[in-house]
Design a protein around this motif. Structure first.
Motif, PDB file in Angstrom:
ATOM      1  N   ARG A   1      45.035  45.053  32.682  1.00 10.04           N
ATOM      2  CA  ARG A   1      44.180  44.862  33.844  1.00 10.04           C
ATOM      3  C   ARG A   1      44.730  43.688  34.642  1.00 10.04           C
ATOM      4  O   ARG A   1      45.111  42.661  34.070  1.00 10.04           O
ATOM      5  CB  ARG A   1      42.745  44.568  33.391  1.00 10.04           C
ATOM      6  N   GLY A   2      44.809  43.828  35.953  1.00  4.50           N
ATOM      7  CA  GLY A   2      45.353  42.751  36.763  1.00  4.50           C
ATOM      8  C   GLY A   2      44.852  42.801  38.193  1.00  4.50           C
ATOM      9  O   GLY A   2      44.438  43.856  38.688  1.00  4.50           O
ATOM     10  N   VAL A   3      44.881  41.651  38.832  1.00  4.97           N
ATOM     11  CA  VAL A   3      44.479  41.529  40.233  1.00  4.97           C
ATOM     12  C   VAL A   3      45.680  40.986  41.003  1.00  4.97           C
ATOM     13  O   VAL A   3      46.216  39.930  40.657  1.00  4.97           O
ATOM     14  CB  VAL A   3      43.273  40.590  40.397  1.00  4.97           C
ATOM     15  N   ILE A   4      46.103  41.702  42.035  1.00  7.26           N
ATOM     16  CA  ILE A   4      47.271  41.318  42.826  1.00  7.26           C
ATOM     17  C   ILE A   4      46.806  40.705  44.141  1.00  7.26           C
ATOM     18  O   ILE A   4      45.925  41.251  44.817  1.00  7.26           O
ATOM     19  CB  ILE A   4      48.171  42.531  43.108  1.00  7.26           C
TER      20      ILE A   4
ATOM     21  N   HIS B   1      47.737  55.298  51.680  1.00  8.78           N
ATOM     22  CA  HIS B   1      47.859  55.474  50.233  1.00  8.78           C
ATOM     23  C   HIS B   1      46.508  55.734  49.556  1.00  8.78           C
ATOM     24  O   HIS B   1      46.452  55.819  48.327  1.00  8.78           O
ATOM     25  CB  HIS B   1      48.513  54.235  49.615  1.00  8.78           C
ATOM     26  N   GLU B   2      45.442  55.810  50.349  1.00  6.97           N
ATOM     27  CA  GLU B   2      44.084  56.054  49.835  1.00  6.97           C
ATOM     28  C   GLU B   2      43.681  54.969  48.836  1.00  6.97           C
ATOM     29  O   GLU B   2      43.147  55.256  47.761  1.00  6.97           O
ATOM     30  CB  GLU B   2      43.982  57.447  49.223  1.00  6.97           C
ATOM     31  N   LEU B   3      43.943  53.722  49.210  1.00  8.16           N
ATOM     32  CA  LEU B   3      43.622  52.573  48.361  1.00  8.16           C
ATOM     33  C   LEU B   3      42.648  51.653  49.083  1.00  8.16           C
ATOM     34  O   LEU B   3      42.591  51.618  50.310  1.00  8.16           O
ATOM     35  CB  LEU B   3      44.893  51.804  48.002  1.00  8.16           C
ATOM     36  N   SER B   4      41.892  50.896  48.302  1.00 10.68           N
ATOM     37  CA  SER B   4      40.940  49.940  48.863  1.00 10.68           C
ATOM     38  C   SER B   4      41.263  48.549  48.344  1.00 10.68           C
ATOM     39  O   SER B   4      41.924  48.386  47.313  1.00 10.68           O
ATOM     40  CB  SER B   4      39.505  50.332  48.498  1.00 10.68           C
ATOM     41  N   ALA B   5      40.765  47.534  49.056  1.00  2.01           N
ATOM     42  CA  ALA B   5      41.088  46.151  48.700  1.00  2.01           C
ATOM     43  C   ALA B   5      39.908  45.238  48.977  1.00  2.01           C
ATOM     44  O   ALA B   5      38.943  45.602  49.659  1.00  2.01           O
ATOM     45  CB  ALA B   5      42.313  45.677  49.481  1.00  2.01           C
ATOM     46  N   LEU B   6      40.028  44.035  48.456  1.00  3.13           N
ATOM     47  CA  LEU B   6      39.061  42.962  48.697  1.00  3.13           C
ATOM     48  C   LEU B   6      39.686  42.008  49.708  1.00  3.13           C
ATOM     49  O   LEU B   6      40.784  41.486  49.485  1.00  3.13           O
ATOM     50  CB  LEU B   6      38.766  42.225  47.392  1.00  3.13           C
ATOM     51  N   PHE B   7      39.000  41.744  50.819  1.00  2.00           N
ATOM     52  CA  PHE B   7      39.491  40.849  51.857  1.00  2.00           C
ATOM     53  C   PHE B   7      38.704  39.544  51.809  1.00  2.00           C
ATOM     54  O   PHE B   7      37.475  39.544  51.942  1.00  2.00           O
ATOM     55  CB  PHE B   7      39.356  41.496  53.235  1.00  2.00           C
TER      56      PHE B   7
ATOM     57  N   GLY C   1      43.328  48.684  34.848  1.00  2.00           N
ATOM     58  CA  GLY C   1      44.198  49.036  35.959  1.00  2.00           C
ATOM     59  C   GLY C   1      44.390  47.838  36.858  1.00  2.00           C
ATOM     60  O   GLY C   1      44.166  46.691  36.456  1.00  2.00           O
ATOM     61  N   LEU C   2      44.767  48.098  38.094  1.00  2.00           N
ATOM     62  CA  LEU C   2      45.085  47.037  39.032  1.00  2.00           C
ATOM     63  C   LEU C   2      44.140  47.062  40.224  1.00  2.00           C
ATOM     64  O   LEU C   2      43.697  48.126  40.665  1.00  2.00           O
ATOM     65  CB  LEU C   2      46.521  47.185  39.533  1.00  2.00           C
ATOM     66  N   PHE C   3      43.846  45.863  40.742  1.00  2.18           N
ATOM     67  CA  PHE C   3      43.038  45.718  41.944  1.00  2.18           C
ATOM     68  C   PHE C   3      43.854  44.970  42.995  1.00  2.18           C
ATOM     69  O   PHE C   3      44.670  44.105  42.659  1.00  2.18           O
ATOM     70  CB  PHE C   3      41.753  44.939  41.642  1.00  2.18           C
ATOM     71  N   LEU C   4      43.607  45.294  44.262  1.00  5.87           N
ATOM     72  CA  LEU C   4      44.317  44.663  45.368  1.00  5.87           C
ATOM     73  C   LEU C   4      43.398  43.721  46.125  1.00  5.87           C
ATOM     74  O   LEU C   4      42.248  44.069  46.429  1.00  5.87           O
ATOM     75  CB  LEU C   4      44.853  45.722  46.329  1.00  5.87           C
ATOM     76  N   THR C   5      43.884  42.523  46.433  1.00  2.00           N
ATOM     77  CA  THR C   5      43.113  41.558  47.197  1.00  2.00           C
ATOM     78  C   THR C   5      43.995  40.984  48.312  1.00  2.00           C
ATOM     79  O   THR C   5      45.211  40.912  48.174  1.00  2.00           O
ATOM     80  CB  THR C   5      42.602  40.406  46.312  1.00  2.00           C
TER      81      THR C   5
ATOM     82  N   ARG D   1      44.807  35.934  38.978  1.00  2.00           N
ATOM     83  CA  ARG D   1      45.519  36.867  39.856  1.00  2.00           C
ATOM     84  C   ARG D   1      47.011  36.557  39.779  1.00  2.00           C
ATOM     85  O   ARG D   1      47.427  35.514  39.298  1.00  2.00           O
ATOM     86  CB  ARG D   1      45.082  36.710  41.322  1.00  2.00           C
ATOM     87  N   PHE D   2      47.799  37.476  40.305  1.00  2.00           N
ATOM     88  CA  PHE D   2      49.226  37.224  40.449  1.00  2.00           C
ATOM     89  C   PHE D   2      49.686  37.842  41.766  1.00  2.00           C
ATOM     90  O   PHE D   2      49.014  38.707  42.334  1.00  2.00           O
ATOM     91  CB  PHE D   2      50.032  37.786  39.273  1.00  2.00           C
ATOM     92  N   ALA D   3      50.814  37.363  42.260  1.00  3.03           N
ATOM     93  CA  ALA D   3      51.361  37.851  43.530  1.00  3.03           C
ATOM     94  C   ALA D   3      52.732  38.464  43.308  1.00  3.03           C
ATOM     95  O   ALA D   3      53.388  38.217  42.289  1.00  3.03           O
ATOM     96  CB  ALA D   3      51.447  36.716  44.533  1.00  3.03           C
TER      97      ALA D   3
END
Length: 337
Positions: free
Chosen positions: A32-35, A110-116, A87-91, A313-315
């Motif tokens: 599990r990770g947050v990018i 890409h049919e993806l969602s993110a946290l802004f 899984g992975l989350f996008l921020t 998180r990681f970048a």
């Protein structure tokens, strides 16, 4: 240093194509990770003045998302608080115009969602720029001039040349000064620098996609498209340097203003900068008291308590190299550190 990077990249490439890094991921890798992302720009190559290494080209971002979907599971951002979701989350941090104009359409493709993560005071124009960007833009504007800075108590002039490293070096030295002196009133310092050099304290001529913030209508539209909004504090200051009252204002007021403007619940915080240099126990406690249920840092490991309020998180670097990206996501790259 170049040889060290060559050895590292050769090792990561060999591990990827022999299946070693994939085997590591299956057996013991990151589940599990947050990018974290910041700016996605419609250029073929990044400017030499990419001081903080938080920008990526649209082409590389598109390729990174393709890579993530092909090799890992990218989860809807609505699942972020589910501890069982693997899984992975996008921020995305800071809320610049490119987030709406460039980044969000690529996510939609890409049919993806993110946290802004948004700073309300910036959206409302209470400050011209985030302080680090403001300093950088001032220095960029003053190329060829001699300027005075607090790093030596304004004693001697610094000549800004057209060399990118000169701009980057002065910006980094100024940031180091802020951190070494734990300056809370960072925007007051920017005003002081402007006054010492005869500059107006105002917006500097800039690339709007990179340095202009989204407006409330655009942020509202992101929520309608399935994305989520988090607080990034009011003004993007270093929380650890602030008094208890200032911490409370940065965290509680930003939550309140976001909820009022967007008519949605905002219970996620993204700490600015996000390392233990900027965050301490008092900051985490204030986040809890302000009503946040989840908060994200910008490190992979830390020693702070309250795991839900200190999620790592990681970048990504601004590259599309599959072996390197896989090593970062799986954790294989950090195995021998």
């Amino acid at each position: 240093m170049a040889f060290k990077h060559f050895v590292r990249d050769s090792w990561l490439t060999a591990s990827y194509y022999t299946g070693l890094s994939q085997l590591y991921h299956a057996l013991a890798g990151r589940k599990r990770g947050v990018i974290s992302y910041h700016n996605v720009l419609p250029v073929s190559s990044l400017s030499a003045f990419d001081t903080y290494n938080v920008d990526v080209t649209a082409s590389v971002f598109d390729k990174q998302l393709t890579f993530l979907k092909n090799h890992f599971r990218v989860l809807p951002i609505q699942e972020l608080e589910n501890p069982q979701a693997q899984g992975l989350f996008l921020t995305v941090d800071d809320g610049m115009l490119n987030n709406y104009e460039i980044l969000a359409p690529i996510l939609e493709k890409h049919e993806l969602s993110a946290l802004f993560a948004i700073c309300p005071a910036m959206i409302d124009g209470e400050l011209p720029h985030i302080w680090r960007d403001h300093l950088f833009l001032l220095f960029q504007q003053a190329q060829g001039q001699e300027i005075f800075l607090p790093i030596d108590q304004y004693q001697r002039p610094f000549k800004i040349t057209s060399e990118s490293e000169c701009l980057n070096s002065l910006t980094r030295q100024s940031k180091k000064y802020v951190y070494e002196n734990q300056i809370a009133d960072i925007y007051g310092l920017v005003r002081e620098i402007c006054a010492k050099n005869g500059w107006p304290y105002a917006q500097v001529k800039h690339d709007p996609l990179r340095y202009q913030f989204m407006n409330w209508g655009q942020i509202q539209d992101l929520t309608k498209r399935g994305h989520r909004i988090a607080s990034h504090t009011m003004t993007h200051r270093v929380l650890k340097f602030l008094s208890a009252e200032e911490k409370q204002y940065e965290l509680a007021e930003s939550k309140k203003r976001l909820e009022t403007q967007l008519n949605v619940s905002v219970d996620i915080l993204v700490y600015p900068y996000g390392s233990m240099v900027e965050i301490d126990n008092a900051t985490v406690s204030t986040a809890r008291e302000a009503g946040y249920q989840t908060a994200l840092m910008n490190v992979q490991h830390h020693s702070l308590p309250e795991s839900s309020l200190t999620l790592p998180r990681f970048a990504f670097p601004p590259i599309a190299d599959a072996p390197h990206l896989h090593a970062i996501v799986s954790g294989y790259k950090f195995l021998f550190r």
